[in-house]
Write a protein that holds these residues in place. Sequence first.
Motif, PDB file in Angstrom:
ATOM      1  N   ALA A  14      32.095  52.186  43.931  1.00 58.36           N
ATOM      2  CA  ALA A  14      33.060  52.597  44.952  1.00 58.36           C
ATOM      3  C   ALA A  14      33.913  51.419  45.393  1.00 58.36           C
ATOM      4  O   ALA A  14      33.460  50.277  45.426  1.00 58.36           O
ATOM      5  CB  ALA A  14      32.313  53.170  46.150  1.00 58.36           C
ATOM      6  N   ALA A  15      35.165  51.684  45.685  1.00 59.39           N
ATOM      7  CA  ALA A  15      36.056  50.641  46.188  1.00 59.39           C
ATOM      8  C   ALA A  15      35.706  50.355  47.636  1.00 59.39           C
ATOM      9  O   ALA A  15      35.024  51.141  48.299  1.00 59.39           O
ATOM     10  CB  ALA A  15      37.497  51.116  46.080  1.00 59.39           C
ATOM     11  N   LEU A  16      36.160  49.210  48.128  1.00 64.14           N
ATOM     12  CA  LEU A  16      35.951  48.911  49.533  1.00 64.14           C
ATOM     13  C   LEU A  16      36.688  49.946  50.369  1.00 64.14           C
ATOM     14  O   LEU A  16      37.780  50.379  50.003  1.00 64.14           O
ATOM     15  CB  LEU A  16      36.521  47.515  49.851  1.00 64.14           C
ATOM     16  CG  LEU A  16      35.720  46.315  49.321  1.00 64.14           C
ATOM     17  CD1 LEU A  16      36.517  45.046  49.528  1.00 64.14           C
ATOM     18  CD2 LEU A  16      34.386  46.219  50.025  1.00 64.14           C
ATOM     19  N   PRO A  17      36.103  50.356  51.493  1.00 67.55           N
ATOM     20  CA  PRO A  17      36.820  51.306  52.342  1.00 67.55           C
ATOM     21  C   PRO A  17      38.154  50.718  52.779  1.00 67.55           C
ATOM     22  O   PRO A  17      38.267  49.515  52.996  1.00 67.55           O
ATOM     23  CB  PRO A  17      35.880  51.490  53.533  1.00 67.55           C
ATOM     24  CG  PRO A  17      34.567  50.918  53.131  1.00 67.55           C
ATOM     25  CD  PRO A  17      34.818  49.952  52.024  1.00 67.55           C
ATOM     26  N   ALA A  18      39.157  51.554  52.902  1.00 68.91           N
ATOM     27  CA  ALA A  18      40.500  51.096  53.250  1.00 68.91           C
ATOM     28  C   ALA A  18      40.517  50.371  54.591  1.00 68.91           C
ATOM     29  O   ALA A  18      41.331  49.496  54.824  1.00 68.91           O
ATOM     30  CB  ALA A  18      41.450  52.288  53.286  1.00 68.91           C
ATOM     31  N   ALA A  19      39.571  50.757  55.492  1.00 68.70           N
ATOM     32  CA  ALA A  19      39.593  50.198  56.840  1.00 68.70           C
ATOM     33  C   ALA A  19      39.040  48.764  56.900  1.00 68.70           C
ATOM     34  O   ALA A  19      39.168  48.093  57.904  1.00 68.70           O
ATOM     35  CB  ALA A  19      38.783  51.081  57.774  1.00 68.70           C
ATOM     36  N   THR A  20      38.404  48.295  55.797  1.00 66.68           N
ATOM     37  CA  THR A  20      37.828  46.952  55.821  1.00 66.68           C
ATOM     38  C   THR A  20      38.923  45.921  56.084  1.00 66.68           C
ATOM     39  O   THR A  20      39.892  45.851  55.333  1.00 66.68           O
ATOM     40  CB  THR A  20      37.159  46.632  54.471  1.00 66.68           C
ATOM     41  OG1 THR A  20      36.176  47.607  54.214  1.00 66.68           O
ATOM     42  CG2 THR A  20      36.511  45.254  54.509  1.00 66.68           C
ATOM     43  N   PRO A  21      38.787  45.136  57.159  1.00 64.95           N
ATOM     44  CA  PRO A  21      39.841  44.157  57.424  1.00 64.95           C
ATOM     45  C   PRO A  21      39.796  43.038  56.391  1.00 64.95           C
ATOM     46  O   PRO A  21      38.736  42.604  55.997  1.00 64.95           O
ATOM     47  CB  PRO A  21      39.486  43.640  58.825  1.00 64.95           C
ATOM     48  CG  PRO A  21      38.024  43.897  58.972  1.00 64.95           C
ATOM     49  CD  PRO A  21      37.699  45.094  58.130  1.00 64.95           C
ATOM     50  N   PRO A  50      45.861  40.545  50.124  1.00 66.95           N
ATOM     51  CA  PRO A  50      45.011  41.711  49.848  1.00 66.95           C
ATOM     52  C   PRO A  50      44.543  41.699  48.399  1.00 66.95           C
ATOM     53  O   PRO A  50      45.064  40.937  47.575  1.00 66.95           O
ATOM     54  CB  PRO A  50      45.962  42.891  50.103  1.00 66.95           C
ATOM     55  CG  PRO A  50      47.315  42.329  49.833  1.00 66.95           C
ATOM     56  CD  PRO A  50      47.270  40.875  50.220  1.00 66.95           C
ATOM     57  N   LEU A  51      43.554  42.544  48.083  1.00 66.75           N
ATOM     58  CA  LEU A  51      43.156  42.691  46.684  1.00 66.75           C
ATOM     59  C   LEU A  51      44.362  43.182  45.895  1.00 66.75           C
ATOM     60  O   LEU A  51      45.095  44.057  46.343  1.00 66.75           O
ATOM     61  CB  LEU A  51      42.015  43.701  46.551  1.00 66.75           C
ATOM     62  CG  LEU A  51      40.752  43.444  47.375  1.00 66.75           C
ATOM     63  CD1 LEU A  51      39.671  44.451  46.984  1.00 66.75           C
ATOM     64  CD2 LEU A  51      40.236  42.024  47.170  1.00 66.75           C
ATOM     65  N   SER A  52      44.560  42.642  44.699  1.00 63.66           N
ATOM     66  CA  SER A  52      45.772  42.977  43.931  1.00 63.66           C
ATOM     67  C   SER A  52      45.692  44.374  43.309  1.00 63.66           C
ATOM     68  O   SER A  52      46.668  45.104  43.244  1.00 63.66           O
ATOM     69  CB  SER A  52      45.982  41.919  42.843  1.00 63.66           C
ATOM     70  OG  SER A  52      46.680  42.454  41.774  1.00 63.66           O
ATOM     71  N   ARG A  53      44.513  44.764  42.834  1.00 66.77           N
ATOM     72  CA  ARG A  53      44.296  46.061  42.176  1.00 66.77           C
ATOM     73  C   ARG A  53      45.304  46.328  41.062  1.00 66.77           C
ATOM     74  O   ARG A  53      45.744  47.460  40.855  1.00 66.77           O
ATOM     75  CB  ARG A  53      44.350  47.215  43.186  1.00 66.77           C
ATOM     76  CG  ARG A  53      43.260  47.128  44.258  1.00 66.77           C
ATOM     77  CD  ARG A  53      43.354  48.282  45.226  1.00 66.77           C
ATOM     78  NE  ARG A  53      42.577  48.045  46.434  1.00 66.77           N
ATOM     79  CZ  ARG A  53      41.271  48.277  46.552  1.00 66.77           C
ATOM     80  NH1 ARG A  53      40.608  48.762  45.543  1.00 66.77           N
ATOM     81  NH2 ARG A  53      40.638  48.024  47.688  1.00 66.77           N
ATOM     82  N   SER A  54      45.736  45.276  40.355  1.00 71.28           N
ATOM     83  CA  SER A  54      46.668  45.467  39.244  1.00 71.28           C
ATOM     84  C   SER A  54      46.226  44.617  38.063  1.00 71.28           C
ATOM     85  O   SER A  54      45.355  43.767  38.200  1.00 71.28           O
ATOM     86  CB  SER A  54      48.084  45.077  39.667  1.00 71.28           C
ATOM     87  OG  SER A  54      48.146  43.680  39.888  1.00 71.28           O
ATOM     88  N   GLN A  55      46.818  44.890  36.916  1.00 73.51           N
ATOM     89  CA  GLN A  55      46.542  44.136  35.693  1.00 73.51           C
ATOM     90  C   GLN A  55      47.867  43.699  35.088  1.00 73.51           C
ATOM     91  O   GLN A  55      48.912  44.277  35.400  1.00 73.51           O
ATOM     92  CB  GLN A  55      45.788  45.024  34.680  1.00 73.51           C
ATOM     93  CG  GLN A  55      44.365  45.368  35.065  1.00 73.51           C
ATOM     94  CD  GLN A  55      43.413  44.198  34.939  1.00 73.51           C
ATOM     95  OE1 GLN A  55      43.818  43.083  34.608  1.00 73.51           O
ATOM     96  NE2 GLN A  55      42.146  44.433  35.229  1.00 73.51           N
ATOM     97  N   PRO A  56      47.830  42.696  34.194  1.00 75.14           N
ATOM     98  CA  PRO A  56      49.070  42.359  33.481  1.00 75.14           C
ATOM     99  C   PRO A  56      49.442  43.490  32.526  1.00 75.14           C
ATOM    100  O   PRO A  56      48.673  44.425  32.326  1.00 75.14           O
ATOM    101  CB  PRO A  56      48.699  41.084  32.712  1.00 75.14           C
ATOM    102  CG  PRO A  56      47.221  41.124  32.584  1.00 75.14           C
ATOM    103  CD  PRO A  56      46.710  41.851  33.795  1.00 75.14           C
ATOM    104  N   GLY A  57      50.621  43.408  31.922  1.00 75.45           N
ATOM    105  CA  GLY A  57      51.041  44.421  30.945  1.00 75.45           C
ATOM    106  C   GLY A  57      50.043  44.509  29.800  1.00 75.45           C
ATOM    107  O   GLY A  57      49.373  43.533  29.467  1.00 75.45           O
TER     108      GLY A  57
END
Length: 338
Positions: A33-40, A46-53
């Motif tokens: 599970a991802a961290l809850p959105a409310a986690t400060p 912030p976490l990038s949550r992306s990848q290169p091409g």
Amino acid sequence: MSHDFSSRDDHSLLPPTSRRGFLAAAAGLAAGAALPAATPSLAKAPLSRSQPGYFYRFMLGTAEVTVVSDGPLPLGDPGDSFLGVPKDTVYGMLESNFLPKTNVVLEQNIPIVNFGDRLVMFDTGMGFSKAFGPTTGRLLKSMEEAGMKPGDIDAIVCSHAHIDHIGGICSADGKPLFPNAQIYISQADFDFWTDESKMGGPLKAFVAHARANLMPVRDKIVFFKDQQEFLPGVQAIAAPGHTIGHHIFQVASAGKSFAFLGDLTHHAVLLTENPRLEFAYDSDPKQAVQSRVRLLTSLAENKTPVMSYHFAWPGFGNLAKAGEGFRYYPAPMELVKV
Ligand SMILES: [Zn+2]
């Protein structure tokens, strides 16, 4: 008070409130599970949550190879797909290579070779078929990330007519996605997988997708023959068994070459370390084993680099003989151009 302790369902030394928090966190981690959105966020970003091409470039002689991905293709339980040995042997091979036992995930590595006078693409992914879930079908997106245009592709070379190799040629509404490309495939595979009479049988889904992708471009299709150099620097080598007309390709430029393996082996461990293992999707598993052993032996002896469609990204490396099978050595990725 003693009954309070006896009613506890474990012997944790943590106080009840901390224990609940710890268990909840552990459960969240176990489920991915991802961290809850409310986690400060205490970090400065912030976490990038992306990848290169999803592309990778390297040179082959004077040609430039851009590997683009159609996305990961999850096969599920390998015990159902890889046959010929007990399931536990398959699970054990995966486990000793630090790979998940419950779901074999294949990549779809599509090399586009710019020979200087033409762009040649090898296989095309699943396209609009979602038979293996939502992660496939990103070929055009990967090309865009690499700065490549579908209209610039001159030739599409198909190892065989299975859905994860011819699926990206046309859109769901039958429009060719690479308007300037000739399509190269073996006649045996074209005839077998576009045969309308198979639509009522077990191969229906495969035949339907082959027809949806190949019939709209029928007048652009050129058939190659075994051993033929049908494009400058591209030679077909018959490797029947996985399908009746399955081929691999020797791709060469200025004295350098690699073999594009298509589906000669689907997995760097399972069908490579044990090439006599049978694959559930083989049309003729015994013939596929013969082709695999013969051609992998020759590639290993000649130290020919391999570009593998289904190995871990980006699928470029070498094979060497190891015991009764082969070991795959991925080439280090080079991300600095000098
Ligand atoms: Zn495949």
